[in-house]
Design an enzyme around this catalytic site. Structure first.
Site, PDB file in Angstrom:
ATOM      1  N   SER A 136      39.588  36.919  29.812  1.00  0.00           N
ATOM      2  CA  SER A 136      39.225  37.782  30.940  1.00  0.00           C
ATOM      3  C   SER A 136      39.537  39.220  30.567  1.00  0.00           C
ATOM      4  CB  SER A 136      40.033  37.386  32.178  1.00  0.00           C
ATOM      5  OG  SER A 136      39.857  38.309  33.232  1.00  0.00           O
ATOM      6  N   TYR A 150      48.135  35.342  36.797  1.00  0.00           N
ATOM      7  CA  TYR A 150      46.800  35.297  36.198  1.00  0.00           C
ATOM      8  C   TYR A 150      46.687  36.310  35.067  1.00  0.00           C
ATOM      9  CZ  TYR A 150      41.710  35.327  35.823  1.00  0.00           C
ATOM     10  OH  TYR A 150      40.419  35.253  35.346  1.00  0.00           O
TER      11      TYR A 150
END
Length: 246
Positions: A136, A150
């Site tokens: 990501s 995250y």
């Protein structure tokens, strides 16, 4: 050349797009995700076989790898698209529980590690393999999700990718990562997008050079390159597919 491929996290839009792209390019693709109706629906939609697995559970991954070897054969291509925020939202660090932290790491990092550990022996034996992680932009900078676990997990996944590339390169196995920008690909990302409101959405789009959000197919195209023969001399790389971010 047709090769056995495994794509994880296919209930989400990115994993599904990757599976569809690899199947269209002639690979024998097996799908995996957590057990449940979502996986069954995706298997029917794509017309591809599926094997349920909790990739955060090391024993369940061992069982999956054994089942794959006993059916179509061990995968030579693995794309780890499993992960996500596990339904969490951003909150102050002092309010984050141990369980919240560990659930996100299990989904995003443990899953990729368990799977790589399981498939690497057969890849080494054949002298060829492709492992692609889906990290990501949150693995390269602070996360728009505002979720500490995250962001930390995606940074860890980038580190795991680079370390495996160093270790496995001499065995003919490449390991790379695709780092998506903002892609509307599942209910969590749609809720996040809606939470910004019109002004926040406009500000986010202003930061993206191409002035649009990503599509799952954008990520699938990058993954398809990494698993191709043309990418034989590409390893340890993290490719940002984000439309350009200021």
């Amino acid at each position: 050349m047709t090769r056995q491929a495994l794509v994880t996290g296919v209930v989400g839009g990115i994993g599904a797009a990757i599976a569809r792209r690899l199947a269209a390019e002639g690979h024998a693709v097996t799908l995996t995700d957590l057990p449940g109706p979502g996986l069954a629906r995706r298997s029917e939609e794509l017309g591809l076989p599926a094997m349920a697995c909790d990739l955060g559970d090391a024993a369940d991954v061992q069982r999956l790898v054994a089942d794959l070897a006993a059916t179509g054969g061990p995968p030579k291509i693995v794309v780890s698209a499993a992960g996500g925020v596990r339904g969490q939202t951003g909150k102050p660090v002092e309010e984050v529980s141990d369980n919240d932290w560990h659930r996100i790491f299990a989904a995003n990092v443990d899953s990729a590690f368990h799977l790589a550990r399981g498939v690497v022996p057969s890849m080494k034996a054949s002298g060829w393999g492709r492992i692609v992680t889906i990290s990501s932009g949150a693995g390269l900078r602070p996360s728009l999700t505002r979720i500490q676990a995250y962001c930390a997990a995606k940074h860890a996944l980038v580190g795991l990718t680079k370390q495996l590339a160093l270790e496995l390169g001499p065995a003919g196995i490449t390991v790379n990562s695709v780092a998506p920008g903002f892609v509307l690909s599942n209910p969590s990302t749609e809720l996040q997008w809606d939470s910004y409101g019109p002004e926040g959405q406009a500000q986010l789009l202003e930061r993206i050079h191409t002035r649009r959000l990503g599509r799952p197919e954008d990520i699938a195209a990058a993954a398809a390159f990494f698993v191709s023969d043309e990418a034989e001399w590409v390893t340890g790389q993290v490719l940002s597919v984000d439309g350009g971010v200021a």
